[in-house]
Design an enzyme around this catalytic site. Structure first.
Site, PDB file in Angstrom:
ATOM      1  N   CYS A 169      -2.990  -2.275   8.967  1.00  0.00           N
ATOM      2  CA  CYS A 169      -3.254  -1.407   7.824  1.00  0.00           C
ATOM      3  C   CYS A 169      -2.136  -1.511   6.792  1.00  0.00           C
ATOM      4  CB  CYS A 169      -3.434   0.034   8.273  1.00  0.00           C
ATOM      5  SG  CYS A 169      -2.066   0.681   9.262  1.00  0.00           S
ATOM      6  N   HIS A 473      -0.461   5.411  10.027  1.00  0.00           N
ATOM      7  CA  HIS A 473      -1.516   4.621   9.394  1.00  0.00           C
ATOM      8  C   HIS A 473      -1.251   4.557   7.893  1.00  0.00           C
ATOM      9  CE1 HIS A 473      -5.471   2.853   8.936  1.00  0.00           C
ATOM     10  NE2 HIS A 473      -5.849   3.809   8.109  1.00  0.00           N
TER      11      HIS A 473
END
Length: 533
Positions: A169, A473
């Site tokens: 990510c 994330h």
């Protein structure tokens, strides 16, 4: 990592009948019915949304850990099951007990069998959808059909997501941000395709990775292919596997599937693109055309890092003046340093405020961070300045001025700090403007700059969700054709300005206002072109 819980937790049968119908990447959460970030439990095949949507996949695991009184065997059984799930978009496997992505498999290879089944279901659904769209497009009236978004009419969603290849990510957020910086993106998209060969390229343009001494791969070429794949109107997420392979090959720091720092990756990526573009071209490079725009600058005014300028330094490159004064004799030392981004500390007096609406104290603003960066600072005992007049290290002050602003101003907020044993996150909310960031007061010679050259508008924001650099994330917000999009790996959604402004920014990309206006005009012309035909 290697997970010891797969044998007890992966019980689902790898058969299509055991799974919901339709495309796995579009499956809906069994609780909230959201189709964003679906995860499937490998114990019971129930589908839930990921932790960055409503977190029902994690709640499913937590509910399964509730012990049954006076039934120790049942308690033990419950604790080892429902711990492993699979991302229905990237097919990566996650264990909640290990709290990490895992790479191993069961004795009988059940994880891989489930992964292959999901891929087959996805491909079948994609093929069926493509046939359906082909039939619909036979009706020419559908070509001008528009979607209704938030009560207003807007062009059909054309953004493409990027598949998560296993904790990638950090890379996806940077790629999506750079793809929405029009001038930078267009340069690479307009480069000709390169066919890499072992021998001579017969007069075709070639790229070299001089720093690695390996002509077998080209970061520029794979970066170009990835940018071309985005904003093509495809609903299916693009898998940047080829680019990630090159990253592994030429950037050893990013090998493996552990979480990485998005800012560090961006610096490595821009540096290697810059070095490869410097490697030499056959014929006239378009970089020279871009740099002609800076022909009015003096030789000292151009930003050249490690040699000749490229599109990287032409767009992101600025120049700082570092001014150091000896507190004993008053000797002043000045040094000019090129930069591609500015790393800003979040002032300590604001670090307790973690949300925009929290009332304990004033809100930290981006200007506060910029002032802290450029304010006069007295260096501590560990940073004594070697004074050439005093002939020894002395106490001194330091101050930064911006001598030249870049076309795209990249601001990195230092949210991670090392303590004795850990790297902690500064979770302070920092208020930032969407439009009209005025940098004139931070310039060395503000009187020599036109006001419109000092105004910047926001183009993209990278956000880190979670508590530490090695976990959490990354997602990105970016503006495209006047609309804001949220990029969460393979999921792309339209959003509004208020949502963007509430984000806890980690990296901000600001485009010079006159450049932003030119980009908007180019995008409008590109949209008008096909309509005239």
């Amino acid at each position: 990592m290697e997970c010891p819980h797969l044998g007890a937790s992966v019980c689902v049968a790898p058969a299509a009948a055991a799974f919901p119908p339709g495309s796995p990447s579009a499956w809906c959460c069994s609780v909230c019915r959201s189709n964003k970030s679906p995860w499937i439990c490998l114990t019971c095949s129930n589908v839930h949304c990921g932790r960055y949507v409503n977190g029902h996949a994690k709640k499913h695991y937590e509910d399964a850990q509730v012990s049954v009184p006076n039934h120790k065997k049942m308690e033990k059984q419950e604790k080892v099951q429902h711990t492993v799930c699979m991302d229905c978009s990237s097919y990566s496997t996650y264990c909640y007990r290990c709290d990490d992505f895992v790479v191993n498999d069961t004795k009988f290879g059940l994880v891989q069998k489930v992964r292959e089944l999901l891929q087959n279901l996805e491909n079948s659904a994609f093929t069926a959808d493509r046939h359906r769209k082909r039939k619909l497009l036979e009706n020419s009236s559908l070509n001008s059909k528009l979607l209704k978004i938030n009560g207003s009419t807007a062009a059909a969603l054309c953004a493409t997501g990027l598949r998560n290849l296993g904790n990638t990510c950090f890379m996806n957020a940077i790629l999506q941000s750079l793809s929405n910086i029009q001038q930078f993106c267009c340069y690479f998209k307009e480069l000709p395709a390169v066919e890499l060969r072992n021998g001579k390229t017969a007069g075709r343009r070639t790229y070299h990775t001089r720093s690695q001494g390996d002509n077998g791969v080209s970061l520029v070429e794979e970066f170009r292919k990835t940018l071309c794949a985005l904003w093509q109107g495809s609903q299916a997420a693009f898998s940047p596997e080829s680019l990630f392979y090159v990253v592994w090959k030429i950037m050893p720091n990013f090998r493996g599937y552990q979480q990485q720092d998005a800012h560090e990756f961006m610096r490595y990526l821009l540096d290697h693109l810059h070095r490869e573009l410097q490697g030499g071209f056959n014929g006239v490079s378009r970089s020279s055309v871009l740099l002609q725009e800076n022909s009015g600058l003096s030789a000292g005014g151009r930003c050249c890092i490690n040699g000749a300028s490229t599109v990287v330094t032409a767009i992101f490159g600025g120049i700082l003046q570092n001014e150091v004064n000896c507190l004993i004799c008053g000797t002043e030392s000045r040094k000019f340093d090129p930069f591609l981004d500015l790393s800003l500390d979040i002032p300590s007096q604001f670090r307790n405020k973690r949300s925009k609406n929290q009332e304990n104290g004033p809100t930290c603003t981006l200007r506060d961070c910029l002032r802290s960066f450029t304010d006069l600072e007295e260096l501590d005992e560990t940073e004594l300045y070697m004074c050439h007049k005093c002939k020894k290290k002395q106490k001194s002050t330091k101050k930064f001025w911006i001598q030249k602003l870049p076309k795209v101003l990249c601001l990195h907020l230092k949210r991670f700090h090392w303590t004795a044993y850990l790297r902690n996150k500064v979770d302070t909310y920092v208020e930032f403007p969407l439009r009209g960031l005025d940098m004139k007061c931070f310039l060395l010679e503000p009187e020599n700059s036109r006001p419109e050259n000092c105004l910047y508008d926001l183009a993209a924001v990278v956000v880190h969700h979670g508590s530490g650099v090695g976990s959490g994330h990354y997602t990105a917000y970016a503006a495209h054709e006047g609309r804001w999009f949220h990029f969460n790996d393979s999921t792309v959604t339209l959003t509004d300005e208020e949502t963007v402004l509430r984000a806890k920014a980690y990296i901000l990309f600001y485009v010079e206002r006159r450049r932003a206006q030119q980009q908007q005009q180019q995008q409008q012309a590109a949209r008008a072109g096909p309509e005239k035909l």
